[in-house]
Design an enzyme around this catalytic site. Structure first.
Site, PDB file in Angstrom:
ATOM      1  N   HIS A 205       0.800  -1.238   0.000  1.00 16.04           N
ATOM      2  CA  HIS A 205       0.000   0.000   0.000  1.00 16.04           C
ATOM      3  C   HIS A 205       0.829   1.283   0.000  1.00 16.04           C
ATOM      4  CE1 HIS A 205       1.039  -0.167   4.225  1.00 16.04           C
ATOM      5  NE2 HIS A 205       0.721   1.104   4.309  1.00 16.04           N
TER       6      HIS A 205
HETATM    7  C1  UD1 Z   1      -1.978   5.459   6.058  1.00 17.28           C
HETATM    8  C2  UD1 Z   1      -0.654   5.919   6.633  1.00 17.28           C
HETATM    9  C3  UD1 Z   1       0.390   4.820   6.459  1.00 17.28           C
HETATM   10  C4  UD1 Z   1      -0.102   3.493   7.016  1.00 17.28           C
HETATM   11  C5  UD1 Z   1      -1.435   3.166   6.349  1.00 17.28           C
HETATM   12  C6  UD1 Z   1      -2.005   1.866   6.849  1.00 17.28           C
HETATM   13  C7  UD1 Z   1      -0.224   8.330   6.398  1.00 17.28           C
HETATM   14  C8  UD1 Z   1       0.580   9.340   5.673  1.00 17.28           C
HETATM   15  N1  UD1 Z   1      -0.128   7.065   5.927  1.00 17.28           N
HETATM   16  O1  UD1 Z   1      -1.795   5.305   4.660  1.00 17.28           O
HETATM   17  O2  UD1 Z   1       1.552   5.187   7.163  1.00 17.28           O
HETATM   18  O3  UD1 Z   1       0.837   2.495   6.743  1.00 17.28           O
HETATM   19  O4  UD1 Z   1      -2.349   4.234   6.647  1.00 17.28           O
HETATM   20  O5  UD1 Z   1      -3.190   1.569   6.189  1.00 17.28           O
HETATM   21  O6  UD1 Z   1      -0.881   8.650   7.341  1.00 17.28           O
HETATM   22  N2  UD1 Z   1      -9.180   4.690   2.124  1.00 17.28           N
HETATM   23  C9  UD1 Z   1     -10.421   4.117   2.137  1.00 17.28           C
HETATM   24  N3  UD1 Z   1     -10.973   3.825   3.352  1.00 17.28           N
HETATM   25  C10 UD1 Z   1     -10.353   4.069   4.515  1.00 17.28           C
HETATM   26  C11 UD1 Z   1      -9.087   4.672   4.485  1.00 17.28           C
HETATM   27  C12 UD1 Z   1      -8.505   4.970   3.288  1.00 17.28           C
HETATM   28  O7  UD1 Z   1     -11.031   3.878   1.110  1.00 17.28           O
HETATM   29  O8  UD1 Z   1     -10.910   3.769   5.585  1.00 17.28           O
HETATM   30  C13 UD1 Z   1      -8.561   5.000   0.806  1.00 17.28           C
HETATM   31  C14 UD1 Z   1      -8.923   6.354   0.317  1.00 17.28           C
HETATM   32  O9  UD1 Z   1      -9.008   6.300  -1.079  1.00 17.28           O
HETATM   33  C15 UD1 Z   1      -7.729   7.196   0.709  1.00 17.28           C
HETATM   34  C16 UD1 Z   1      -6.597   6.198   0.566  1.00 17.28           C
HETATM   35  O10 UD1 Z   1      -7.157   4.954   0.946  1.00 17.28           O
HETATM   36  O11 UD1 Z   1      -7.547   8.330  -0.071  1.00 17.28           O
HETATM   37  C17 UD1 Z   1      -5.394   6.510   1.402  1.00 17.28           C
HETATM   38  O12 UD1 Z   1      -5.765   6.667   2.783  1.00 17.28           O
HETATM   39  P1  UD1 Z   1      -4.832   7.552   3.748  1.00 17.28           P
HETATM   40  O13 UD1 Z   1      -5.351   7.527   5.121  1.00 17.28           O
HETATM   41  O14 UD1 Z   1      -4.594   8.880   3.135  1.00 17.28           O
HETATM   42  O15 UD1 Z   1      -3.423   6.828   3.687  1.00 17.28           O
HETATM   43  P2  UD1 Z   1      -3.033   5.281   3.681  1.00 17.28           P
HETATM   44  O16 UD1 Z   1      -2.502   4.976   2.319  1.00 17.28           O
HETATM   45  O17 UD1 Z   1      -4.111   4.408   4.229  1.00 17.28           O
END
Ligand code: UD1
Length: 373
Positions: A205
């Protein structure tokens, strides 16, 4: 002592669980649990509260997804109101996600001391958003709780004082050890038609791996080859599933008959899946540590790690994203040459207890003097 404990994203939940439990047990704390809402899908958040018996958050900021600036800014605006209203004695943050950074900045500016659990880890790679989050959070924290001695050294080198730094062990491993037996009761292997030690687990991821179509495609090359040797189970992060669609890679992924792409799993299912795997391939930080304790060989699809102890003492090997290297290292493991490793110092299930003991003895005035010096 009123402490606001902050969580936001999936890897935070297993870290806060033992801390909340010990704070409640101690009696000298008024622990408040605040969820920023950075992760909001049930499979990314709610299921961990259920599996790990974490109390329902007292406050949920409900910020959701966005660019880094949008997400961080939303958390900051909402958290400032909460701090002004609650005036806690301490804000405790864990890990290195955007929620960790955002709440630390707000607290430090409002002169509320910050305790950072899992401080001092460094990949020395500022292209990773987490590295920026770690550096800023540590710079602003009054109390720094570390998981390994190399983290202490990083913090000392950056000018922190020894009085601020406490090597306490690993709260994520507290959770792993507390729930490993219960996880054995999960029926995830039956549900996925898998035989113990006859499959590999994959998680992927990191923006550095999945946001760039050519890197992602190179990783798929490796997986296409590897799944001919062993079935691969891939609980896919929503971000990665989005990228497959966006880059037109979904069909290619679906055509790998021996790779099962599934929804993200809950904690107990995932630990069972990992504990029975022959091999784990990942770009996650936490999983490098969990595989080390479970004794499962782990190939990390990155060029660096902020957790070097998982390499020097554990079962982890860095393999980057070159398909030839990934496949040859994976085949070594399948041929019985995986690393065995040993459990690092103080990863003994008692890190949260140590943190609570330290906090209970903590005298804020003493520390602000140490910090000023
Ligand atoms: C975040 C953390 C990362 C951690 C990861 C674990 C930061 C910078 N990164 O990354 O360190 O390893 O979490 O999962 O904080 N999304 C959903 N549903 C959710 C959450 C996210 O659909 O409940 C999708 C959305 O499209 C979102 C994308 O995932 O834009 C990224 O989510 P985000 O929280 O920005 O970062 P992660 O890649 O999950």
């Amino acid at each position: 002592m009123r402490v606001i404990n902050v969580v936001g994203a999936r890897p935070n939940f297993m870290k806060i669980a033992p801390i909340m439990r010990e704070m409640q047990k101690h009696g000298g704390f008024d622990p408040v649990l605040l969820h920023t809402g950075q992760h909001y899908d049930d499979a990314m958040s709610q299921v961990f509260f259920e599996d790990l018996k974490i109390p329902k958050p007292d406050i949920n900021l409900g910020v959701g997804s966005g660019t880094h600036a949008q997400q961080t800014a939303k958390i900051m605006v909402e958290f400032e109101k909460i701090l002004a209203d609650m005036r806690p004695d301490l804000v405790l943050v864990v890990g290195d996600v955007n929620s960790t950074l955002a709440c630390s900045v707000v607290a430090a500016k409002m002169l509320v001391p910050v305790a950072h659990v899992e401080a001092g880890l460094r990949s020395f790679d500022r292209t990773m958003p987490e590295e920026i989050n770690r550096l800023v959070t540590d710079a602003l924290s009054t109390l720094l709780f570390t998981t390994s001695r190399d983290a202490n050294e990083n913090l000392l080198r950056e000018g922190h004082t020894p009085e601020q730094i406490y090597f306490v062990g690993n709260v994520m491993i507290d959770t792993l050890l507390a729930f490993a037996k219960q996880a054995e009761h999960s029926d995830v292997l039956e549900r996925l038609h898998l035989d113990s030690k006859r499959y590999a687990v994959l998680t992927l991821h990191r923006p550095g791996n999945v946001d760039n179509p050519s890197t992602l495609s190179r990783i798929l090359n490796a997986l296409e080859n590897l799944q001919r040797h062993i079935p691969i189970v891939f609980p896919a992060h929503p971000r990665t599933s989005d990228r497959f669609r966006q880059f037109g890679l979904s069909e290619r992924v679906a055509s790998m008959r021996n790779m099962k792409v599934i929804e993200p799993l809950g904690y107990l299912d995932f630990i069972k899946l990992t504990a029975h795997a022959k091999l784990v391939l990942t770009d996650s930080g936490g999983l490098q540590e969990e595989t080390t304790v479970l004794g499962i060989p782990c190939l990390t699809l990155r060029d660096n790690t902020e957790r070097p102890i998982t390499i020097t003492e554990g079962t982890n090997t860095l393999v980057g994203t070159n398909p030839a290297v990934i496949v040859s290292e994976a085949l070594k493991v399948l041929n019985g040459h995986g690393k065995h490793g040993r459990t690092p110092e103080l990863w003994d299930g008692r890190a949260a207890e140590r943190i609570i003991e330290i906090l209970a003895r903590w005298n804020p005035s003493q520390l602000s003097t140490a910090q000023a010096a």
